[in-house]
Write an enzyme that holds these catalytic residues in place. Structure first.
Site, PDB file in Angstrom:
ATOM      1  N   ILE A   9     -13.591   4.109   0.710  1.00 46.84           N
ATOM      2  CA  ILE A   9     -14.482   5.240   0.400  1.00 46.84           C
ATOM      3  C   ILE A   9     -15.182   5.768   1.657  1.00 46.84           C
ATOM      4  O   ILE A   9     -15.610   6.918   1.692  1.00 46.84           O
ATOM      5  CB  ILE A   9     -15.515   4.828  -0.688  1.00 46.84           C
ATOM      6  N   ASP A  13     -10.574  10.533   3.671  1.00 46.40           N
ATOM      7  CA  ASP A  13     -10.181  10.918   2.319  1.00 46.40           C
ATOM      8  C   ASP A  13     -11.125  10.334   1.269  1.00 46.40           C
ATOM      9  O   ASP A  13     -11.466  11.000   0.286  1.00 46.40           O
ATOM     10  CB  ASP A  13      -8.761  10.426   2.003  1.00 46.40           C
ATOM     11  N   LEU A  56     -11.686  -7.379   0.976  1.00 43.51           N
ATOM     12  CA  LEU A  56     -10.468  -7.068   0.216  1.00 43.51           C
ATOM     13  C   LEU A  56      -9.502  -8.249   0.165  1.00 43.51           C
ATOM     14  O   LEU A  56      -8.681  -8.353  -0.745  1.00 43.51           O
ATOM     15  CB  LEU A  56      -9.756  -5.862   0.843  1.00 43.51           C
ATOM     16  N   LEU A  77      -7.176   3.499  -1.282  1.00 39.88           N
ATOM     17  CA  LEU A  77      -7.117   4.266  -0.036  1.00 39.88           C
ATOM     18  C   LEU A  77      -7.349   3.408   1.206  1.00 39.88           C
ATOM     19  O   LEU A  77      -7.016   3.841   2.312  1.00 39.88           O
ATOM     20  CB  LEU A  77      -8.182   5.384  -0.058  1.00 39.88           C
ATOM     21  N   ALA A  78      -7.961   2.242   1.058  1.00 39.03           N
ATOM     22  CA  ALA A  78      -8.279   1.439   2.249  1.00 39.03           C
ATOM     23  C   ALA A  78      -6.999   1.086   2.985  1.00 39.03           C
ATOM     24  O   ALA A  78      -6.006   0.696   2.365  1.00 39.03           O
ATOM     25  CB  ALA A  78      -9.009   0.159   1.844  1.00 39.03           C
ATOM     26  N   SER A 126       2.534   7.212   2.247  1.00 38.53           N
ATOM     27  CA  SER A 126       2.576   7.983   3.492  1.00 38.53           C
ATOM     28  C   SER A 126       3.986   8.442   3.840  1.00 38.53           C
ATOM     29  O   SER A 126       4.971   7.738   3.546  1.00 38.53           O
ATOM     30  CB  SER A 126       2.062   7.090   4.630  1.00 38.53           C
ATOM     31  N   GLU A 128       5.154   8.141   6.541  1.00 35.53           N
ATOM     32  CA  GLU A 128       5.690   7.167   7.490  1.00 35.53           C
ATOM     33  C   GLU A 128       6.662   6.188   6.825  1.00 35.53           C
ATOM     34  O   GLU A 128       7.369   5.461   7.520  1.00 35.53           O
ATOM     35  CB  GLU A 128       4.556   6.403   8.178  1.00 35.53           C
ATOM     36  N   TYR A 150       3.040   0.038  10.186  1.00 33.80           N
ATOM     37  CA  TYR A 150       2.302   0.867   9.220  1.00 33.80           C
ATOM     38  C   TYR A 150       3.252   1.364   8.125  1.00 33.80           C
ATOM     39  O   TYR A 150       2.986   1.224   6.934  1.00 33.80           O
ATOM     40  CB  TYR A 150       1.646   2.049   9.950  1.00 33.80           C
ATOM     41  N   LYS A 154       3.210   0.356   4.105  1.00 29.31           N
ATOM     42  CA  LYS A 154       3.066   1.403   3.078  1.00 29.31           C
ATOM     43  C   LYS A 154       4.276   1.384   2.138  1.00 29.31           C
ATOM     44  O   LYS A 154       4.150   1.636   0.941  1.00 29.31           O
ATOM     45  CB  LYS A 154       2.927   2.767   3.743  1.00 29.31           C
TER      46      LYS A 154
HETATM   47  P1  NAP Z   1      -9.367   6.461   7.336  1.00 24.26           P
HETATM   48  O1  NAP Z   1     -10.300   7.606   7.549  1.00 24.26           O
HETATM   49  O2  NAP Z   1      -8.876   5.691   8.511  1.00 24.26           O
HETATM   50  O3  NAP Z   1     -10.055   5.472   6.298  1.00 24.26           O
HETATM   51  C1  NAP Z   1      -9.535   4.184   6.096  1.00 24.26           C
HETATM   52  C2  NAP Z   1     -10.449   3.451   5.147  1.00 24.26           C
HETATM   53  O4  NAP Z   1      -9.920   2.118   4.984  1.00 24.26           O
HETATM   54  C3  NAP Z   1     -11.889   3.292   5.660  1.00 24.26           C
HETATM   55  O5  NAP Z   1     -12.778   3.394   4.582  1.00 24.26           O
HETATM   56  C4  NAP Z   1     -11.882   1.881   6.219  1.00 24.26           C
HETATM   57  O6  NAP Z   1     -13.144   1.248   6.197  1.00 24.26           O
HETATM   58  C5  NAP Z   1     -10.965   1.186   5.224  1.00 24.26           C
HETATM   59  N1  NAP Z   1     -10.444  -0.054   5.788  1.00 24.26           N
HETATM   60  C6  NAP Z   1      -9.606  -0.196   6.841  1.00 24.26           C
HETATM   61  N2  NAP Z   1      -9.401  -1.506   7.099  1.00 24.26           N
HETATM   62  C7  NAP Z   1     -10.129  -2.197   6.170  1.00 24.26           C
HETATM   63  C8  NAP Z   1     -10.342  -3.572   5.907  1.00 24.26           C
HETATM   64  N3  NAP Z   1      -9.779  -4.527   6.667  1.00 24.26           N
HETATM   65  N4  NAP Z   1     -11.153  -3.917   4.885  1.00 24.26           N
HETATM   66  C9  NAP Z   1     -11.753  -2.965   4.146  1.00 24.26           C
HETATM   67  N5  NAP Z   1     -11.608  -1.641   4.339  1.00 24.26           N
HETATM   68  C10 NAP Z   1     -10.800  -1.268   5.345  1.00 24.26           C
HETATM   69  O7  NAP Z   1      -8.052   6.941   6.539  1.00 24.26           O
HETATM   70  P2  NAP Z   1      -7.811   8.311   5.741  1.00 24.26           P
HETATM   71  O8  NAP Z   1      -7.314   9.327   6.717  1.00 24.26           O
HETATM   72  O9  NAP Z   1      -8.995   8.600   4.896  1.00 24.26           O
HETATM   73  O10 NAP Z   1      -6.573   7.909   4.840  1.00 24.26           O
HETATM   74  C11 NAP Z   1      -6.763   7.445   3.491  1.00 24.26           C
HETATM   75  C12 NAP Z   1      -5.486   6.773   3.024  1.00 24.26           C
HETATM   76  O11 NAP Z   1      -4.408   7.716   3.070  1.00 24.26           O
HETATM   77  C13 NAP Z   1      -5.047   5.595   3.888  1.00 24.26           C
HETATM   78  O12 NAP Z   1      -4.454   4.631   3.048  1.00 24.26           O
HETATM   79  C14 NAP Z   1      -4.000   6.186   4.799  1.00 24.26           C
HETATM   80  O13 NAP Z   1      -3.088   5.215   5.257  1.00 24.26           O
HETATM   81  C15 NAP Z   1      -3.347   7.192   3.866  1.00 24.26           C
HETATM   82  N6  NAP Z   1      -2.715   8.302   4.571  1.00 24.26           N
HETATM   83  C16 NAP Z   1      -3.469   9.127   5.336  1.00 24.26           C
HETATM   84  C17 NAP Z   1      -2.866  10.177   6.020  1.00 24.26           C
HETATM   85  C18 NAP Z   1      -3.683  11.114   6.857  1.00 24.26           C
HETATM   86  O14 NAP Z   1      -3.079  11.990   7.513  1.00 24.26           O
HETATM   87  N7  NAP Z   1      -4.999  11.040   6.843  1.00 24.26           N
HETATM   88  C19 NAP Z   1      -1.486  10.374   5.895  1.00 24.26           C
HETATM   89  C20 NAP Z   1      -0.753   9.503   5.109  1.00 24.26           C
HETATM   90  C21 NAP Z   1      -1.367   8.475   4.425  1.00 24.26           C
HETATM   91  P3  NAP Z   1     -14.160   1.288   7.469  1.00 24.26           P
HETATM   92  O15 NAP Z   1     -14.870   2.621   7.361  1.00 24.26           O
HETATM   93  O16 NAP Z   1     -15.041   0.115   7.262  1.00 24.26           O
HETATM   94  O17 NAP Z   1     -13.289   1.197   8.697  1.00 24.26           O
END
Ligand code: NAP
Length: 322
Positions: A9, A13, A56, A77-78, A126, A128, A150, A154
């Protein structure tokens, strides 16, 4: 009041998703590891937002939380969300992006089967997963053959969503192509560019170093992609849905648009290629065909490439002026 549980959260996203759910009157529960994040601050502290500090990876923690919260909708989403970071820690990437999603699916399935509480699950898959793509544009049927930790993590989660769907869970994958916003961290190339361009335009930075300027990506606007997640959850039938604009641009195109926004037409002397940033196994091009999301969910992107880049540059200029 419908109840949603969101992992990640505090991310780009997750914060947009929480805003959207809260605006629609949901009780929103978010799992955090650091509740002081900037994106969480943007949410304020409405009464119907609850944050849970949960590891988690702790055994049984997620199943226990799901039994307490009894969410109607669960958004996974994490993630270790960058390809580069996944190379630094492939094992942790597999655990967070893969195993945790399976734990969530298992916990949701148990809540539904053993406690009679139906849950709809959304996984942020993703582009990817397609790695060195077998076809362009990619569709939901394109071969899954990831080329990074990655992408592999996924893919495991993505396939597991299908497995639990087969066991009766309403579980969907949104196969997300790159989506950006002012909430993207500078670790990602788009925000690195817009933040640097803003600083260069104000004389605060001399130039910037990047990797492959010819890489092509299909870039969209993050709040649009969050809307697609919600539409997938609301759909009568769960499924896999590509979420993309169907238009790709190179990093050079992104530079053109960003520098144009600050009145710089020729950026060739300001940008250099550092081979250290070039990742040899990165897909040269990603381009998604979102026809299924359009036809089955009624989804379409609302923000074009130029507007997206302009919004990010404007935001970074405003940050410098603040
Ligand atoms: P983001 O901004 O990097 O956010 C990632 C989230 O995951 C953050 O809340 C982070 O918490 C949490 N997280 C990471 N490692 C963790 C851990 N070890 N334990 C608990 N929480 C953890 O990513 P986003 O861009 O919002 O993307 C959201 C989802 O969509 C992800 O699954 C990503 O892989 C997928 N996605 C995104 C894109 C894109 O272009 N943005 C494209 C394809 C897929 P912290 O704030 O504590 O770090």
């Amino acid at each position: 009041m419908p109840v949603a549980l969101v992992t990640g959260i505090s991310g780009q996203d997750g914060s947009y998703l929480a805003e959207s759910l809260l605006a629609d009157g949901y009780e929103v529960h978010g799992i955090v590891r650091n509740s002081t994040e900037e994106n969480l601050a943007a949410l304020g502290s409405p009464a119907n937002l609850r944050l849970h500090s949960v590891d988690l990876l702790a055994p049984d923690a997620l199943e226990s939380l799901l039994r307490d919260v009894r969410p109607d909708e669960l958004y996974s989403l994490a993630a270790v969300s960058s390809v580069a970071a996944s190379w630094n820690d492939p094992v942790m990437t597999g655990a967070i992006n893969g195993q945790v999603v399976v734990r969530l699916l298992d916990a949701a399935h148990r809540l539904q089967e053993e406690h009679g509480h139906p849950v709809r699950v959304l996984h942020a898959s993703s582009a990817e997963i397609f790695g060195q793509v077998a076809e362009t544009p990619q569709r939901e049927t394109t071969a899954i053959r990831p080329s990074s930790p990655y992408g592999a993590s996924k893919a495991y989660a993505h396939l597991s969503v299908g497995v639990f769907r087969g066991r009766g869970l309403h579980a969907s994958n949104t196969i997300l192509y790159n989506h950006e916003s002012p909430r993207r961290p500078e670790a990602f190339v788009t925000r690195k560019i817009t933040a640097s361009v803003a600083r260069i335009s104000r004389g605060l930075q001399e130039g910037l170093e990047l990797g492959n300027l010819d890489a092509r990506r299909d870039w969209g606007w993050a709040p649009d992609y969050v809307e697609a997640m919600r539409l997938a959850v609301a759909a009568p039938e769960a499924g896999d849905f590509i979420v993309a604009t169907g238009v790709s641009h190179t990093i050079s195109d992104f530079l053109d648009a960003a520098f144009a926004r600050v009145g710089i037409d020729d950026w060739s002397s300001l940008v250099s290629v550092n081979p250290a940033f070039v990742r040899p196994v990165d897909p040269a091009e990603q381009l998604g065909d979102a026809s299924r999301a359009r036809d089955a969910l009624g989804w379409s992107p609302s923000v074009d490439f130029e507007t997206l880049v302009a919004r990010m540059v404007e935001h970074d200029l405003e940050l410098l002026d603040a």
